[in-house]
Design a protein around this motif. Structure first.
Motif, PDB file in Angstrom:
ATOM      1  N   UNK A 185       0.763  -1.096  -0.031  1.00 46.87           N
ATOM      2  CA  UNK A 185      -0.086   0.093  -0.086  1.00 46.87           C
ATOM      3  C   UNK A 185       0.978   1.203  -0.038  1.00 46.87           C
ATOM      4  N   UNK A 186       1.028   1.762  -1.270  1.00 43.51           N
ATOM      5  CA  UNK A 186       1.954   2.966  -1.312  1.00 43.51           C
ATOM      6  C   UNK A 186       1.487   4.040  -0.656  1.00 43.51           C
ATOM      7  N   UNK A 187       0.254   4.292  -0.316  1.00 42.34           N
ATOM      8  CA  UNK A 187      -0.108   5.326   0.465  1.00 42.34           C
ATOM      9  C   UNK A 187       0.629   5.630   1.759  1.00 42.34           C
ATOM     10  N   UNK A 188       1.398   4.555   2.331  1.00 40.87           N
ATOM     11  CA  UNK A 188       2.234   4.672   3.375  1.00 40.87           C
ATOM     12  C   UNK A 188       3.214   5.933   3.151  1.00 40.87           C
ATOM     13  N   UNK A 189       3.702   6.042   1.900  1.00 34.25           N
ATOM     14  CA  UNK A 189       4.587   6.959   1.533  1.00 34.25           C
ATOM     15  C   UNK A 189       4.068   8.135   0.887  1.00 34.25           C
ATOM     16  N   UNK A 190       2.539   8.398   1.093  1.00 32.66           N
ATOM     17  CA  UNK A 190       2.033   9.271   0.290  1.00 32.66           C
ATOM     18  C   UNK A 190       1.771   9.134  -1.071  1.00 32.66           C
ATOM     19  N   UNK A 191       2.436   8.327  -1.796  1.00 36.88           N
ATOM     20  CA  UNK A 191       2.036   7.739  -3.044  1.00 36.88           C
ATOM     21  C   UNK A 191       0.505   7.393  -3.260  1.00 36.88           C
ATOM     22  N   UNK A 192       0.078   8.081  -4.381  1.00 35.36           N
ATOM     23  CA  UNK A 192      -1.428   7.888  -4.450  1.00 35.36           C
ATOM     24  C   UNK A 192      -1.555   6.557  -5.363  1.00 35.36           C
ATOM     25  N   UNK A 193      -1.316   5.433  -4.811  1.00 35.34           N
ATOM     26  CA  UNK A 193      -1.265   4.250  -5.430  1.00 35.34           C
ATOM     27  C   UNK A 193      -1.262   3.060  -4.456  1.00 35.34           C
ATOM     28  N   UNK A 194      -1.628   1.806  -5.208  1.00 37.45           N
ATOM     29  CA  UNK A 194      -1.366   0.443  -4.471  1.00 37.45           C
ATOM     30  C   UNK A 194      -0.248  -0.272  -5.678  1.00 37.45           C
ATOM     31  N   UNK A 195       0.711  -0.552  -5.154  1.00 34.80           N
ATOM     32  CA  UNK A 195       1.987  -1.075  -5.977  1.00 34.80           C
ATOM     33  C   UNK A 195       1.964  -2.531  -5.968  1.00 34.80           C
ATOM     34  N   UNK A 196       1.904  -3.210  -7.161  1.00 32.70           N
ATOM     35  CA  UNK A 196       2.343  -4.712  -7.377  1.00 32.70           C
ATOM     36  C   UNK A 196       3.728  -4.526  -7.910  1.00 32.70           C
ATOM     37  N   UNK A 197       4.446  -5.475  -7.314  1.00 30.43           N
ATOM     38  CA  UNK A 197       6.054  -5.408  -7.691  1.00 30.43           C
ATOM     39  C   UNK A 197       6.441  -6.780  -7.664  1.00 30.43           C
ATOM     40  N   UNK A 198       7.670  -6.953  -8.185  1.00 31.06           N
ATOM     41  CA  UNK A 198       8.397  -8.123  -8.469  1.00 31.06           C
ATOM     42  C   UNK A 198       9.134  -8.405  -7.004  1.00 31.06           C
ATOM     43  N   UNK A 199       9.309  -9.674  -6.858  1.00 33.94           N
ATOM     44  CA  UNK A 199      10.085 -10.426  -5.705  1.00 33.94           C
ATOM     45  C   UNK A 199       9.655 -10.017  -4.320  1.00 33.94           C
ATOM     46  N   UNK A 200       9.088 -10.927  -3.789  1.00 35.01           N
ATOM     47  CA  UNK A 200       8.626 -10.811  -2.351  1.00 35.01           C
ATOM     48  C   UNK A 200       9.677 -10.058  -1.231  1.00 35.01           C
ATOM     49  N   UNK A 201       8.978  -9.239  -0.188  1.00 31.18           N
ATOM     50  CA  UNK A 201       9.825  -8.600   0.821  1.00 31.18           C
ATOM     51  C   UNK A 201      10.521  -9.633   1.580  1.00 31.18           C
ATOM     52  N   UNK A 202       9.947 -10.632   1.854  1.00 28.59           N
ATOM     53  CA  UNK A 202      10.368 -11.815   2.800  1.00 28.59           C
ATOM     54  C   UNK A 202      11.543 -12.401   2.324  1.00 28.59           C
ATOM     55  N   UNK A 203      12.009 -12.129   1.136  1.00 25.02           N
ATOM     56  CA  UNK A 203      13.332 -12.865   0.683  1.00 25.02           C
ATOM     57  C   UNK A 203      14.472 -11.715   0.803  1.00 25.02           C
ATOM     58  N   UNK A 204      15.682 -12.043   1.086  1.00 28.24           N
ATOM     59  CA  UNK A 204      16.532 -11.149   1.368  1.00 28.24           C
ATOM     60  C   UNK A 204      17.054 -10.027   0.394  1.00 28.24           C
ATOM     61  N   UNK A 205      17.410  -8.687   1.093  1.00 26.24           N
ATOM     62  CA  UNK A 205      17.787  -7.511   0.370  1.00 26.24           C
ATOM     63  C   UNK A 205      18.911  -7.160   0.508  1.00 26.24           C
ATOM     64  N   UNK A 206      20.001  -6.628   0.042  1.00 32.20           N
ATOM     65  CA  UNK A 206      20.179  -6.620  -1.376  1.00 32.20           C
ATOM     66  C   UNK A 206      20.309  -7.971  -1.658  1.00 32.20           C
TER      67      UNK A 206
END
Length: 587
Positions: A187-208
């Motif tokens: 939910x990109x509204x957390x950062x005040x983006x006016x959108x819901x973002x569907x993105x690649x690669x789950x955040x549960x996986x390590x980054x970087x």
């Protein structure tokens, strides 16, 4: 009006190319698609293929061999792109009058690429979508009926996505499919983006993570829209503003931050509040005296942010800070306390930093600062507050800040961020238990980077996501955004709003924003008047009543001047990326 006057930089904004195929349209801008519409209805806000660096900054892509072909029934786009020294990709976009659109990319790593994300992001708008049903096709073949969240979700609302089906308006169905990897939504509204973002690669996986040299990546996003709106998209000839009766709201105190990296010699009189941070060596007595002197000169209340090191007992750390404040002879209206660890971001599932809990921190602050308002929340963004919600029964107010350039730094995205603020405030109220909500200091640029080591450097004065120094701070567009930002928060009942800083990278003194912020501050306590804007989203409005009559301020976020019809009061010309304040006659 020059580009420098408007945006604080001589680099002009990108100009989108509108692609059309029958009732399907999209805007091509720097290799991304924006404003994908069907019969004039926005279906997707954007589709972009991007590479994020190890600090979540977006690496620029250099495009070449751009080819565009259009007819009445179809359009096709292809181009090549290079990111850094070791990643290249080929892109193909196709759209047709039957409502089908595809965006396919094949990438190749010629050298090891360290990245936090490489692949597609797809943005659904929030208007007509927030709280509405969506059917999810999961990567394992399962299907689920759920809703886009209305209140801002601190965690990913939808996981393991293969397709999303929603109905943006009655009579229209949109199916968006994702290929090449596992996608999920935030939910990109957390950062005040006016959108819901569907993105690649789950955040549960390590980054970087590292994409090894020689790796070939293929991904695609496919959209299919069917049906026709039962009511056509309303098109109004120009922008209209109606000023209505007084609301049960007054203009909150408006003030500014104090940048400890650039302590000014003077303060603008009339500001409602000043917010200064004490941290490390910048928490000494002389800094406190400077803060206090600025507050006295401005006639403003002084609030302090206290990011606590938590490297010793809280009573000792807070007691030492209280001693410095006493030694400086400073009058403090409130202190916002939180462990400094929360200047960084954590997923709702953790792991969380090993520091004292909020309740323990607040109780220690009560002991150290008797008679002073104790603020909870975070010194970082609303995202971090939403993920680490404080026990509000222990505090007198809750605080957070925002920046609109966490994910994108173009003017359109920055202006669109104003759409998310009512949802931010509604969500905050849902867990703040009626406590006052103080917002700021907020600016276009980022004071802190919760997602990396530090804000991104911007030595060339460009439009850079996650940058501390943003050129719009010094342009008329920055003044317009500040007005729109304060208006949205005032109408949502914010207890106070702090904007930018007196001087430094976020300084407003001597910029076009000075006139706006001073006017907002002088309106403290004035009854707010209801305003309705029709005919588009490029104009924000704020009105209040004075003893002499109503006052209306208008902000224009578009790159062209607009003529605004103020119902019952005539037309007002608002310059491109600018503001205009007018006194309205009383009937």
């Amino acid at each position: 009006m020059t580009c420098v006057t408007l945006y604080g930089t001589g680099i002009p904004p990108a100009t989108p190319r509108v692609l059309r195929a029958g009732a399907l349209s999209a805007e091509l801008e720097d290799g991304a698609l924006r404003a994908i519409r069907w019969h004039g209805i926005e279906i997707l806000r954007g589709v972009n293929y991007l590479v994020r660096d190890p600090g979540w900054g977006t690496l620029p892509a250099s495009l070449s061999n751009l080819f565009i072909e259009e007819s009445d029934e179809a359009f096709a786009v292809s181009f090549e792109a290079t990111v850094g020294d070791g990643y290249q990709y080929d892109a193909e976009i196709q759209g047709s009058a039957d409502g089908r659109l595809s965006f396919e990319v094949t990438g190749m790593a010629s050298a090891n690429l360290e990245t936090c994300r490489t692949g597609f992001v797809v943005l659904h708008p929030i208007e007509g979508v927030a709280g509405e049903p969506v059917e999810v096709g999961h990567a394992d073949g399962g299907r689920e009926e759920t809703r886009f969240p209305r209140l801002i979700s601190p965690a990913q609302p939808i996981l393991s996505i293969e397709s999303l089906t929603h109905r943006p308006v009655p009579g229209v169905t949109a199916v968006c499919r994702f290929e090449g990897d596992v996608f999920e939504m935030e939910d990109q509204r957390n950062w005040t983006d006016a959108s819901y973002k569907t993105y690649v690669r789950p955040l549960s996986l390590p980054t970087p993570y590292t994409i090894q040299a020689g790796t070939r990546l293929t991904q695609a996003v496919r959209l299919e829209v069917t049906g026709q709106p039962t009511a056509p998209a309303q098109v109004r000839d120009g922008i209209g503003v109606t000023v209505g009766p007084a609301l049960d709201l007054v203009m909150p105190p408006v003030g500014a931050g104090i940048d400890p990296l650039c302590l000014p010699k003077r303060a603008e009189p009339g500001l409602g509040l000043l917010v200064g941070r004490l941290a490390g060596a910048r928490g000494d007595v002389e800094t406190l005296r400077a803060y206090g002197d600025l507050a006295r000169r401005a006639g403003a209340e002084l609030f302090l942010e206290l990011p606590l090191a938590c490297d010793r007992p809280l009573d000792a750390e807070l007691g030492e800070i209280a001693g410095r404040i006493d030694a400086a002879g400073v009058s403090v209206a409130g202190v916002t306390v939180a462990p400094a660890a929360y200047l960084k971001s954590y997923q709702p599932s953790g792991p969380w930093p090993e520091v004292p809990g909020f309740r323990e921190v607040y109780r220690a602050a009560r002991k150290a600062f008797p008679g002073v308002a104790i603020g909870g929340g975070v010194h970082a963004f609303f995202t971090e507050l939403n993920r680490a919600r404080p026990p509000v029964d222990e505090v007198d107010y809750v605080s957070f800040t925002t920046s609109p350039i966490v994910h994108a730094a173009d003017e359109r995205s920055i202006w669109e961020s104003l759409e998310s603020l009512p949802f931010v405030m509604e969500t905050a109220r849902s867990f703040c238990g009626g406590k006052p909500i103080r917002v700021g200091p907020s600016a276009i640029g980022m004071r802190d980077n919760p997602y990396g080591v530090a804000p991104v450097e911007n030595p060339d004065n460009r439009r850079v996501a996650m940058a501390r120094r943003d050129p719009r701070q010094r342009g008329t567009f920055g003044a317009a955004w500040y007005l729109g930002y304060a208006a949205a928060l005032a109408y949502e009942g914010a207890a106070s709003v702090a904007l930018g800083a007196l001087e430094g990278d976020f300084g407003f003194v001597g910029t076009p924003s000075q006139r706006v912020i001073v006017a907002l501050a002088e309106a403290k306590g004035a009854p707010l008047l209801k305003v309705e804007v029709s005919g588009g989203k490029s104009v924000a409005a704020l009105a209040w009543r004075t003893p002499a009559g109503p006052v209306l301020w208008l902000a224009n976020g578009s790159p062209a001047a607009v003529r605004v019809d103020v119902v019952g009061h005539g037309a007002v010309e608002v310059p491109a990326g600018g503001v205009e304040g007018v006194a309205l006659s009383t009937p």
